[in-house]
Design an enzyme around this catalytic site. Structure first.
Site, PDB file in Angstrom:
ATOM      1  N   SER A  39      38.755  34.526  49.231  1.00  0.00           N
ATOM      2  CA  SER A  39      39.967  34.894  48.484  1.00  0.00           C
ATOM      3  C   SER A  39      41.124  33.948  48.793  1.00  0.00           C
ATOM      4  O   SER A  39      41.433  33.671  49.948  1.00  0.00           O
ATOM      5  CB  SER A  39      40.380  36.322  48.826  1.00  0.00           C
ATOM      6  OG  SER A  39      41.664  36.579  48.269  1.00  0.00           O
ATOM      7  N   LYS A  90      36.976  47.421  42.636  1.00  0.00           N
ATOM      8  CA  LYS A  90      37.928  47.550  41.521  1.00  0.00           C
ATOM      9  C   LYS A  90      37.786  48.852  40.724  1.00  0.00           C
ATOM     10  O   LYS A  90      38.743  49.348  40.155  1.00  0.00           O
ATOM     11  CB  LYS A  90      37.821  46.350  40.581  1.00  0.00           C
ATOM     12  CG  LYS A  90      38.535  45.112  41.122  1.00  0.00           C
ATOM     13  CD  LYS A  90      38.650  44.048  40.044  1.00  0.00           C
ATOM     14  CE  LYS A  90      39.358  42.823  40.582  1.00  0.00           C
ATOM     15  NZ  LYS A  90      39.653  41.825  39.541  1.00  0.00           N
ATOM     16  N   ASN A 111      43.434  46.325  40.551  1.00  0.00           N
ATOM     17  CA  ASN A 111      43.347  45.206  41.512  1.00  0.00           C
ATOM     18  C   ASN A 111      44.510  45.225  42.502  1.00  0.00           C
ATOM     19  O   ASN A 111      44.531  44.424  43.434  1.00  0.00           O
ATOM     20  CB  ASN A 111      43.268  43.854  40.798  1.00  0.00           C
ATOM     21  CG  ASN A 111      44.576  43.453  40.156  1.00  0.00           C
ATOM     22  OD1 ASN A 111      45.424  44.283  39.885  1.00  0.00           O
ATOM     23  ND2 ASN A 111      44.732  42.177  39.893  1.00  0.00           N
ATOM     24  N   GLY A 151      33.171  37.084  25.970  1.00  0.00           N
ATOM     25  CA  GLY A 151      32.860  37.734  27.247  1.00  0.00           C
ATOM     26  C   GLY A 151      33.618  39.042  27.377  1.00  0.00           C
ATOM     27  O   GLY A 151      33.985  39.449  28.487  1.00  0.00           O
ATOM     28  N   GLY A 153      32.647  41.872  27.288  1.00  0.00           N
ATOM     29  CA  GLY A 153      31.893  42.923  27.979  1.00  0.00           C
ATOM     30  C   GLY A 153      32.095  42.936  29.488  1.00  0.00           C
ATOM     31  O   GLY A 153      31.699  43.885  30.161  1.00  0.00           O
ATOM     32  N   ASN A 176      30.550  39.172  22.523  1.00  0.00           N
ATOM     33  CA  ASN A 176      29.768  39.365  23.748  1.00  0.00           C
ATOM     34  C   ASN A 176      28.281  39.161  23.506  1.00  0.00           C
ATOM     35  O   ASN A 176      27.756  39.486  22.439  1.00  0.00           O
ATOM     36  CB  ASN A 176      30.000  40.768  24.327  1.00  0.00           C
ATOM     37  CG  ASN A 176      29.829  40.777  25.832  1.00  0.00           C
ATOM     38  OD1 ASN A 176      30.405  39.942  26.523  1.00  0.00           O
ATOM     39  ND2 ASN A 176      29.005  41.677  26.341  1.00  0.00           N
ATOM     40  N   VAL A 179      26.117  42.700  22.512  1.00  0.00           N
ATOM     41  CA  VAL A 179      27.170  43.064  21.547  1.00  0.00           C
ATOM     42  C   VAL A 179      27.595  44.539  21.668  1.00  0.00           C
ATOM     43  O   VAL A 179      28.739  44.890  21.378  1.00  0.00           O
ATOM     44  CB  VAL A 179      26.734  42.688  20.102  1.00  0.00           C
ATOM     45  CG1 VAL A 179      25.620  43.599  19.620  1.00  0.00           C
ATOM     46  CG2 VAL A 179      27.934  42.700  19.170  1.00  0.00           C
TER      47      VAL A 179
HETATM   48  P1  NAP Z   1      31.630  39.662  34.727  1.00  0.00           P
HETATM   49  O1  NAP Z   1      32.177  41.039  34.823  1.00  0.00           O
HETATM   50  O2  NAP Z   1      30.409  39.361  35.409  1.00  0.00           O
HETATM   51  O3  NAP Z   1      31.555  39.334  33.152  1.00  0.00           O
HETATM   52  C1  NAP Z   1      30.745  38.444  32.668  1.00  0.00           C
HETATM   53  C2  NAP Z   1      30.921  38.386  31.125  1.00  0.00           C
HETATM   54  O4  NAP Z   1      30.426  37.132  30.787  1.00  0.00           O
HETATM   55  C3  NAP Z   1      30.121  39.413  30.351  1.00  0.00           C
HETATM   56  O5  NAP Z   1      30.758  39.654  29.137  1.00  0.00           O
HETATM   57  C4  NAP Z   1      28.789  38.690  30.138  1.00  0.00           C
HETATM   58  O6  NAP Z   1      28.077  39.105  28.980  1.00  0.00           O
HETATM   59  C5  NAP Z   1      29.273  37.274  29.960  1.00  0.00           C
HETATM   60  N1  NAP Z   1      28.282  36.316  30.400  1.00  0.00           N
HETATM   61  C6  NAP Z   1      27.893  36.058  31.665  1.00  0.00           C
HETATM   62  N2  NAP Z   1      26.950  35.099  31.700  1.00  0.00           N
HETATM   63  C7  NAP Z   1      26.733  34.766  30.416  1.00  0.00           C
HETATM   64  C8  NAP Z   1      25.865  33.832  29.775  1.00  0.00           C
HETATM   65  N3  NAP Z   1      25.040  33.041  30.489  1.00  0.00           N
HETATM   66  N4  NAP Z   1      25.896  33.750  28.466  1.00  0.00           N
HETATM   67  C9  NAP Z   1      26.734  34.523  27.738  1.00  0.00           C
HETATM   68  N5  NAP Z   1      27.569  35.429  28.250  1.00  0.00           N
HETATM   69  C10 NAP Z   1      27.566  35.539  29.588  1.00  0.00           C
HETATM   70  O7  NAP Z   1      32.665  38.606  35.284  1.00  0.00           O
HETATM   71  P2  NAP Z   1      34.238  38.750  35.336  1.00  0.00           P
HETATM   72  O8  NAP Z   1      34.632  39.249  36.661  1.00  0.00           O
HETATM   73  O9  NAP Z   1      34.712  39.465  34.114  1.00  0.00           O
HETATM   74  O10 NAP Z   1      34.686  37.225  35.292  1.00  0.00           O
HETATM   75  C11 NAP Z   1      34.414  36.393  34.204  1.00  0.00           C
HETATM   76  C12 NAP Z   1      35.039  35.026  34.434  1.00  0.00           C
HETATM   77  O11 NAP Z   1      36.472  35.116  34.476  1.00  0.00           O
HETATM   78  C13 NAP Z   1      34.632  34.367  35.756  1.00  0.00           C
HETATM   79  O12 NAP Z   1      34.465  33.004  35.524  1.00  0.00           O
HETATM   80  C14 NAP Z   1      35.836  34.593  36.665  1.00  0.00           C
HETATM   81  O13 NAP Z   1      35.971  33.592  37.645  1.00  0.00           O
HETATM   82  C15 NAP Z   1      36.975  34.504  35.658  1.00  0.00           C
HETATM   83  N6  NAP Z   1      38.178  35.236  36.072  1.00  0.00           N
HETATM   84  C16 NAP Z   1      39.334  34.536  36.184  1.00  0.00           C
HETATM   85  C17 NAP Z   1      40.502  35.185  36.535  1.00  0.00           C
HETATM   86  C18 NAP Z   1      41.769  34.401  36.648  1.00  0.00           C
HETATM   87  O14 NAP Z   1      42.738  34.896  37.231  1.00  0.00           O
HETATM   88  N7  NAP Z   1      41.824  33.210  36.105  1.00  0.00           N
HETATM   89  C19 NAP Z   1      40.489  36.570  36.780  1.00  0.00           C
HETATM   90  C20 NAP Z   1      39.275  37.261  36.658  1.00  0.00           C
HETATM   91  C21 NAP Z   1      38.138  36.571  36.297  1.00  0.00           C
HETATM   92  P3  NAP Z   1      27.057  40.365  29.026  1.00  0.00           P
HETATM   93  O15 NAP Z   1      27.932  41.578  28.924  1.00  0.00           O
HETATM   94  O16 NAP Z   1      26.183  40.177  27.866  1.00  0.00           O
HETATM   95  O17 NAP Z   1      26.337  40.276  30.340  1.00  0.00           O
END
Ligand code: NAP
Length: 312
Positions: A39, A90, A111, A151, A153, A176, A179
């Site tokens: 972190s 979370k 968070n 994304g 979902g 997503n 879907v």
């Molecule tokens: P998560 O809960 O694991 O969500 C993943 C999402 O991405 C789901 O909608 C999933 O679809 C989709 N996905 C994953 N792998 C995929 C693939 N190979 N092909 C197509 N869709 C795919 O992750 P999260 O915590 O929401 O984080 C997502 C991203 O946002 C990460 O890169 C994270 O580092 C970033 N993030 C950034 C911040 C920031 O402050 N900048 C904050 C939070 C998160 P399905 O539902 O079909 O599995």
């Protein structure tokens, strides 16, 4: 001057006064997670706390799944102001707090927790952090944009989608791979997207589509901002989030990924003449808003930005 440990444990928290007795600056804020070592929140918050002259510091605490309630009550006993929570807490944190903000309820994730007297108040700063980031990067508000969230979902995608809907954006397209998750979210956001001041155009103001080229292509003509909320793009070998030939110069691209700093999606966007930004600004603003939630005062944003940037 004694430095804090990189990571504390619940056992440390149980003996907090002794464990932190040699620190000149008392820890009053933390992040709970498992894992938590990675972190960057201390590097983001400590320069802010110092610049604001608040006389306290921010530390990481390794809290396992079954330890959350005890860890929270130990924070109260040890005069903490609050804490951030990350994976895997979370959602579980919902049961442990006394009250939550509207945005946290909508997102279904907390968070940030503030300790207010006897009460724990849960908040979600990822969603309003995204709003601030979009404003800062593109000088335009979510409310004036037609947005596609890829994304939708996942946790980050839901936070982004909820904020867009709470701001009554012009149009919201949820994409997503699975879907059904995007469809379920569209159902949850329907009430927010009914706005008598915004006329229904032929393109439909709220819809869910699969992560498929044809479906995405159909919608992109009526989209201004594309948000990548998947983890696709973190690895060099990852597929395209949006087929590059579909990106137009008028699109704004926000990739929530911040490491690497320049993803394939961003490179494709720039190639197409579109503006693109990475997720560092969202990471900064979620922290700024947490600071403001804890202290009820404005945060020293530039000190926090500098701290965050130098942590990479
Ligand atoms: P998560 O809960 O694991 O969500 C993943 C999402 O991405 C789901 O909608 C999933 O679809 C989709 N996905 C994953 N792998 C995929 C693939 N190979 N092909 C197509 N869709 C795919 O992750 P999260 O915590 O929401 O984080 C997502 C991203 O946002 C990460 O890169 C994270 O580092 C970033 N993030 C950034 C911040 C920031 O402050 N900048 C904050 C939070 C998160 P399905 O539902 O079909 O599995």
């Amino acid at each position: 001057m004694a430095e804090p440990k990189d990571v504390y444990t619940i056992e440390d928290l149980r003996n907090w006064k002794e464990v932190t007795a040699d620190l000149d600056i008392p820890p009053r804020l933390s992040v709970f997670g498992d894992p938590v070592q990675h972190s960057k929140s201390p590097q983001l918050h400590n320069p802010g706390l110092e610049a604001a002259g608040l006389g306290c510091q921010y530390v990481r605490i390794h809290v396992l799944e079954g330890e959350l309630e005890e860890a929270l009550s130990l924070l109260k006993e040890n005069d903490f102001v609050g804490t951030n929570v990350t994976i895997p807490h979370k959602q579980a944190i919902f049961e442990a707090v006394d009250d939550i903000t509207d945005v946290a309820r909508r997102v279904g994730a907390v968070n940030t927790v503030a300790i207010d007297g006897d009460q724990f108040i849960g908040h979600n700063t990822d969603a309003p952090g995204l709003k601030k980031a979009i404003r800062e990067e593109f000088s335009i508000d979510l409310s004036d944009l037609r947005v596609m969230v890829v994304g939708a979902g996942g946790g980050a995608g839901k936070a982004a989608s909820v904020q867009c809907a709470m701001d009554h954006c012009e149009r919201l397209v949820l994409v997503n791979r699975t879907v059904e998750k995007a469809e379920a979210l569209a159902g949850e956001l329907k009430d927010l997207m009914i706005d008598p001041d915004k006329l229904e155009g032929p393109a439909g103001r709220l819809l869910a589509i699969p992560w498929e080229e044809k479906a995405i292509e159909r919608e992109l003509e009526n989209i201004d901002l594309i948000i990548n909320a998947t983890s696709v793009g973190m690895k060099r070998t990852d597929p395209e989030v949006i087929p590059s030939q579909l990106i137009e110069p008028h699109h704004l691209i926000y990739d929530m990924i911040y490491s690497p700093a320049r993803t394939r999606l961003m490179a494709d966007a720039e190639e197409a003449g579109a503006k693109a930004a990475n997720g560092l600004s969202m990471l900064l603003w979620q922290g700024v808003l947490a600071f403001e939630f804890w202290f009820n005062r404005s945060a020293p944003v530039e000190a926090m930005r500098k701290g965050l940037i130098s942590s990479f």
